[in-house]
Design a protein around this motif. Structure first.
Motif, PDB file in Angstrom:
ATOM      1  N   PRO A   1     -16.786   5.486   7.261  1.00 28.18           N
ATOM      2  CA  PRO A   1     -16.425   4.084   7.033  1.00 28.18           C
ATOM      3  C   PRO A   1     -16.969   3.562   5.700  1.00 28.18           C
ATOM      4  CG  PRO A   1     -18.242   4.207   8.591  1.00 28.18           C
ATOM      5  CD  PRO A   1     -17.849   5.629   8.267  1.00 28.18           C
ATOM      6  N   TYR A   2     -16.270   2.577   5.158  1.00 29.26           N
ATOM      7  CA  TYR A   2     -16.648   1.929   3.905  1.00 29.26           C
ATOM      8  C   TYR A   2     -16.979   0.466   4.160  1.00 29.26           C
ATOM      9  CZ  TYR A   2     -14.732   5.965   1.484  1.00 29.26           C
ATOM     10  OH  TYR A   2     -14.495   7.238   1.044  1.00 29.26           O
ATOM     11  N   ASP A   3     -17.880  -0.070   3.351  1.00 35.38           N
ATOM     12  CA  ASP A   3     -18.219  -1.488   3.401  1.00 35.38           C
ATOM     13  C   ASP A   3     -17.056  -2.267   2.802  1.00 35.38           C
ATOM     14  OD1 ASP A   3     -19.160  -4.079   3.065  1.00 35.38           O
ATOM     15  OD2 ASP A   3     -20.998  -3.491   2.034  1.00 35.38           O
ATOM     16  N   GLY A   4     -16.370  -3.032   3.619  1.00 35.52           N
ATOM     17  CA  GLY A   4     -15.199  -3.788   3.179  1.00 35.52           C
ATOM     18  C   GLY A   4     -15.509  -4.928   2.235  1.00 35.52           C
ATOM     19  N   HIS A   5     -16.783  -5.223   2.028  1.00 40.68           N
ATOM     20  CA  HIS A   5     -17.170  -6.290   1.107  1.00 40.68           C
ATOM     21  C   HIS A   5     -17.662  -5.729  -0.225  1.00 40.68           C
ATOM     22  CE1 HIS A   5     -16.621  -9.003   4.431  1.00 40.68           C
ATOM     23  NE2 HIS A   5     -17.403  -8.228   5.167  1.00 40.68           N
ATOM     24  N   ASP A   6     -17.660  -4.414  -0.358  1.00 35.02           N
ATOM     25  CA  ASP A   6     -18.071  -3.753  -1.599  1.00 35.02           C
ATOM     26  C   ASP A   6     -16.804  -3.337  -2.341  1.00 35.02           C
ATOM     27  OD1 ASP A   6     -18.983  -2.090  -3.625  1.00 35.02           O
ATOM     28  OD2 ASP A   6     -20.404  -1.020  -2.343  1.00 35.02           O
ATOM     29  N   VAL A   7     -16.333  -4.207  -3.217  1.00 34.77           N
ATOM     30  CA  VAL A   7     -15.056  -4.006  -3.893  1.00 34.77           C
ATOM     31  C   VAL A   7     -15.063  -2.712  -4.711  1.00 34.77           C
ATOM     32  CG1 VAL A   7     -13.435  -4.970  -5.586  1.00 34.77           C
ATOM     33  CG2 VAL A   7     -14.546  -6.468  -3.929  1.00 34.77           C
ATOM     34  N   GLU A   8     -16.154  -2.442  -5.405  1.00 38.98           N
ATOM     35  CA  GLU A   8     -16.219  -1.225  -6.218  1.00 38.98           C
ATOM     36  C   GLU A   8     -16.087   0.032  -5.355  1.00 38.98           C
ATOM     37  OE1 GLU A   8     -19.657  -1.229  -8.746  1.00 38.98           O
ATOM     38  OE2 GLU A   8     -19.057  -3.094  -9.727  1.00 38.98           O
ATOM     39  N   ALA A   9     -16.746   0.048  -4.205  1.00 36.24           N
ATOM     40  CA  ALA A   9     -16.650   1.201  -3.308  1.00 36.24           C
ATOM     41  C   ALA A   9     -15.238   1.347  -2.750  1.00 36.24           C
ATOM     42  CB  ALA A   9     -17.657   1.078  -2.175  1.00 36.24           C
ATOM     43  N   LEU A  10     -14.586   0.225  -2.452  1.00 38.80           N
ATOM     44  CA  LEU A  10     -13.216   0.284  -1.935  1.00 38.80           C
ATOM     45  C   LEU A  10     -12.250   0.803  -2.988  1.00 38.80           C
ATOM     46  CD1 LEU A  10     -12.953  -2.997   0.165  1.00 38.80           C
ATOM     47  CD2 LEU A  10     -13.084  -0.644   0.994  1.00 38.80           C
ATOM     48  N   VAL A  11     -12.400   0.326  -4.218  1.00 32.86           N
ATOM     49  CA  VAL A  11     -11.534   0.804  -5.300  1.00 32.86           C
ATOM     50  C   VAL A  11     -11.736   2.308  -5.495  1.00 32.86           C
ATOM     51  CG1 VAL A  11     -11.110   0.680  -7.789  1.00 32.86           C
ATOM     52  CG2 VAL A  11     -11.334  -1.423  -6.463  1.00 32.86           C
ATOM     53  N   ALA A  12     -12.989   2.757  -5.491  1.00 26.60           N
ATOM     54  CA  ALA A  12     -13.273   4.188  -5.637  1.00 26.60           C
ATOM     55  C   ALA A  12     -12.649   4.992  -4.503  1.00 26.60           C
ATOM     56  CB  ALA A  12     -14.780   4.419  -5.701  1.00 26.60           C
ATOM     57  N   ALA A  13     -12.741   4.483  -3.282  1.00 31.49           N
ATOM     58  CA  ALA A  13     -12.159   5.175  -2.127  1.00 31.49           C
ATOM     59  C   ALA A  13     -10.640   5.247  -2.253  1.00 31.49           C
ATOM     60  CB  ALA A  13     -12.550   4.467  -0.834  1.00 31.49           C
ATOM     61  N   MET A  14     -10.032   4.164  -2.690  1.00 35.68           N
ATOM     62  CA  MET A  14      -8.574   4.150  -2.833  1.00 35.68           C
ATOM     63  C   MET A  14      -8.120   5.076  -3.955  1.00 35.68           C
ATOM     64  SD  MET A  14      -7.640   0.212  -2.085  1.00 35.68           S
ATOM     65  CE  MET A  14      -8.392  -0.628  -0.726  1.00 35.68           C
ATOM     66  N   GLU A  15      -8.903   5.144  -5.026  1.00 36.03           N
ATOM     67  CA  GLU A  15      -8.608   6.096  -6.102  1.00 36.03           C
ATOM     68  C   GLU A  15      -8.673   7.525  -5.574  1.00 36.03           C
ATOM     69  OE1 GLU A  15      -7.621   5.846  -9.281  1.00 36.03           O
ATOM     70  OE2 GLU A  15      -7.529   3.659  -9.202  1.00 36.03           O
ATOM     71  N   LYS A  16      -9.633   7.762  -4.702  1.00 32.11           N
ATOM     72  CA  LYS A  16      -9.848   9.098  -4.138  1.00 32.11           C
ATOM     73  C   LYS A  16      -8.655   9.549  -3.295  1.00 32.11           C
ATOM     74  CE  LYS A  16     -13.428  11.361  -1.324  1.00 32.11           C
ATOM     75  NZ  LYS A  16     -14.718  11.114  -0.647  1.00 32.11           N
ATOM     76  N   VAL A  17      -8.037   8.637  -2.561  1.00 34.60           N
ATOM     77  CA  VAL A  17      -6.984   9.009  -1.619  1.00 34.60           C
ATOM     78  C   VAL A  17      -5.560   8.767  -2.115  1.00 34.60           C
ATOM     79  CG1 VAL A  17      -8.522   8.599   0.333  1.00 34.60           C
ATOM     80  CG2 VAL A  17      -6.930   6.810  -0.357  1.00 34.60           C
ATOM     81  N   LYS A  18      -5.410   8.042  -3.216  1.00 37.95           N
ATOM     82  CA  LYS A  18      -4.057   7.611  -3.585  1.00 37.95           C
ATOM     83  C   LYS A  18      -3.105   8.753  -3.930  1.00 37.95           C
ATOM     84  CE  LYS A  18      -4.489   6.554  -8.515  1.00 37.95           C
ATOM     85  NZ  LYS A  18      -4.424   5.467  -9.485  1.00 37.95           N
ATOM     86  N   ASN A  19      -3.606   9.861  -4.422  1.00 36.96           N
ATOM     87  CA  ASN A  19      -2.731  10.962  -4.810  1.00 36.96           C
ATOM     88  C   ASN A  19      -2.677  12.096  -3.795  1.00 36.96           C
ATOM     89  OD1 ASN A  19      -1.917   9.774  -7.276  1.00 36.96           O
ATOM     90  ND2 ASN A  19      -3.852  10.398  -8.202  1.00 36.96           N
ATOM     91  N   LEU A  20      -3.287  11.883  -2.639  1.00 32.17           N
ATOM     92  CA  LEU A  20      -3.203  12.900  -1.595  1.00 32.17           C
ATOM     93  C   LEU A  20      -1.781  12.908  -1.042  1.00 32.17           C
ATOM     94  CD1 LEU A  20      -6.535  12.343   0.347  1.00 32.17           C
ATOM     95  CD2 LEU A  20      -6.029  14.100  -1.345  1.00 32.17           C
ATOM     96  N   ASN A  21      -1.295  14.069  -0.810  1.00 26.66           N
ATOM     97  CA  ASN A  21       0.077  14.190  -0.332  1.00 26.66           C
ATOM     98  C   ASN A  21       0.085  14.365   1.188  1.00 26.66           C
ATOM     99  OD1 ASN A  21       2.835  14.326  -0.506  1.00 26.66           O
ATOM    100  ND2 ASN A  21       2.882  16.504  -0.978  1.00 26.66           N
ATOM    101  N   ARG A  22      -0.572  13.437   1.862  1.00 27.48           N
ATOM    102  CA  ARG A  22      -0.647  13.467   3.318  1.00 27.48           C
ATOM    103  C   ARG A  22      -1.073  12.085   3.805  1.00 27.48           C
ATOM    104  NH1 ARG A  22      -5.782  16.982   5.118  1.00 27.48           N
ATOM    105  NH2 ARG A  22      -5.086  16.207   7.102  1.00 27.48           N
ATOM    106  N   PRO A  23      -0.872  11.792   5.076  1.00 30.26           N
ATOM    107  CA  PRO A  23      -1.328  10.509   5.611  1.00 30.26           C
ATOM    108  C   PRO A  23      -2.856  10.454   5.656  1.00 30.26           C
ATOM    109  CG  PRO A  23      -0.121  11.758   7.301  1.00 30.26           C
ATOM    110  CD  PRO A  23      -0.151  12.586   6.055  1.00 30.26           C
TER     111      PRO A  23
END
Length: 100
Positions: A50-72
């Motif tokens: 899980p990620y801290d939903g109030h930590d914008v930098e951590a959320l952006v990093a997590a989304m960068e990490k998963v955005k190019n995965l070719n799977r759900p």
């Protein structure tokens, strides 16, 4: 059910806070086991969090990490109801919910 367990633990005067922490840890470990290694994996999802939903930098990093995965993916984000609103933080059910 969680409210009932908390109420029962609060009736034990000496160790209620310690018992609550133990119960929370058990809940977290069982949930993580089921989520990370169970249902979502079986359905083909890759679990992150899980990620801290109030930590914008951590959320952006997590989304960068998963955005190019070719799977759900399942991005597990934890937030506090009413975060940033003094009244809602004091009484989340009253200020952050459906009115009757």
């Amino acid at each position: 059910m969680k409210k009932d367990i908390v109420a029962a633990l609060n009736n034990i005067p000496i160790f209620s806070s310690q018992l609550y922490k133990i119960a929370e840890n058990i809940h977290d470990h069982v949930s993580r086991l089921l989520i990370e290694n169970g249902l979502f994996t079986t359905l083909g999802y890759k679990y992150f969090g899980p990620y801290d939903g109030h930590d914008v930098e951590a959320l952006v990093a997590a989304m960068e990490k998963v955005k190019n995965l070719n799977r759900p993916v399942l991005l597990h984000v934890l937030t506090d109801k009413g975060k940033g609103n003094k009244n809602a933080e004091g009484d989340p059910e009253k200020y952050h919910g459906v009115s009757r």
